[in-house]
Scaffold this active site. Sequence first.
Site, short mmCIF file in Angstrom:
data_model
loop_
_atom_site.label_atom_id
_atom_site.label_comp_id
_atom_site.label_asym_id
_atom_site.label_seq_id
_atom_site.Cartn_x
_atom_site.Cartn_y
_atom_site.Cartn_z
N THR A 180 0.87 -1.18 0.00
CA THR A 180 0.00 0.00 0.00
C THR A 180 0.91 1.23 0.00
OG1 THR A 180 -1.85 -1.04 1.12
CG2 THR A 180 -1.58 1.31 1.50
N ARG A 208 -15.01 -5.83 -0.69
CA ARG A 208 -14.46 -5.44 0.61
C ARG A 208 -13.73 -4.09 0.47
NH1 ARG A 208 -8.96 -4.18 2.39
NH2 ARG A 208 -8.86 -4.63 4.60
N ASP A 211 -9.15 0.29 5.08
CA ASP A 211 -9.01 1.58 5.76
C ASP A 211 -8.49 2.69 4.85
OD1 ASP A 211 -6.59 0.08 5.63
OD2 ASP A 211 -5.67 1.51 7.01
N THR A 230 -0.83 1.85 6.91
CA THR A 230 -0.86 0.61 6.15
C THR A 230 -0.92 -0.55 7.14
OG1 THR A 230 0.36 -0.77 4.57
CG2 THR A 230 1.68 0.64 5.99
N GLY A 231 -1.63 -1.60 6.75
CA GLY A 231 -1.77 -2.75 7.65
C GLY A 231 -3.16 -3.33 7.54
N GLY A 233 -6.58 -3.43 7.51
CA GLY A 233 -7.48 -2.29 7.47
C GLY A 233 -8.65 -2.36 8.42
N1 ASP Z 1 -4.56 -1.27 4.73
C1 ASP Z 1 -4.77 -1.94 3.48
C2 ASP Z 1 -6.13 -2.59 3.50
O1 ASP Z 1 -6.54 -3.05 4.54
C3 ASP Z 1 -3.75 -3.00 3.19
C4 ASP Z 1 -2.34 -2.64 3.50
O2 ASP Z 1 -2.03 -1.52 3.88
O3 ASP Z 1 -1.48 -3.51 3.33
O4 ASP Z 1 -6.74 -2.64 2.46
#
Ligand code: ASP
Length: 315
Positions: A180, A208, A211, A230-231, A233
């Site tokens: 991301t 889906r 975040d 990022t992470g 979401g």
């Molecule tokens: N936050 C992003 C999501 O949940 C994915 C990511 O940042 O790796 O879509």
Amino acid sequence: MLLAFIFATSGFTQEPDNCSLQERYTVLVHGGTVYNEKRVTDAQLALISSVVTRARGELAAGSRSLDVVVNAIITLEDSGLLDAGKGSFRNTAGFVETDASLMEGHTGRIGAVAAMQRLKNPILGARIVMEDTPHVFFVGPTGEATLIGFGAEQVDEPSSYFIPYNNPKAANFKAGAVGTVGAVALDRCGNLAAGTSTGGYRGKLPGRVGDSPIIGASTYANDLYALSATGKGENFIRRSVTFDIAKRAEYQGVPLQQAADYVVHSLLGDVDRIDGAIIAISREGDIVLSAVNVVGELHGYASQSHNTTVGVKLP
Ligand code: ASP
């Protein structure tokens, strides 16, 4: 007295276009969480480096933080090297749905898009929402059709344009960085902006939304701070992570790094047991990174006094 209070908190005010240029400026960019540092490619590091170096030049020349953030994210989306724009992961039904958002700190203007299937640059879709419509958030094929009507560029053949960089079946598979992307900037008017763009995580169900397009979960900016996350979401949405960090720093009067580490390590890490990371800057020029349950976050930063620095492990 009341006036003093208003100016001491994070309001949204309109700066005149012809501000007197301050010396200080900052840019901080991320390319997602990293699980295996050895698998972050030289091409990814070079990409972040060139994006940050160009952004630094733009800020030095007096560009607005919003333009700098958008330019940085367009380049990351077009690179095909990260999970955003061209390089987006596919959902379990085998097609791409992208999410992006943008926020300007001093005006509070926002724009967001989610579950876009054809937009070449989701961050530009978010900008069109912000600047050309009376709304703040467009979703799915009907939202996308409206934005294309407003001039957003679409790709002719999504199935051949979008090539997931981290496709496990691809010959060049590198499960190093999730990818991301996000950018935050402080310009020489003292104004902050933040943006985030993603294809979402691998294996997400069709429809889906994570975040990344949610203001205050991933992207957030006000007069004091600008953040991008990022992470996983779902947890960032539940906790309004970037809004929480900004407000803890402001209301508790603690350093931005301390507020970020509390939310990321103690809440997302210790309580939720998920992985994730944020980038953040303050109007004072603080550069803040915080990550949990990962080896780091692909990132780069620069300021008026600091040449481009790129890395994975947090400084
Ligand atoms: N936050 C992003 C999501 O949940 C994915 C990511 O940042 O790796 O879509």
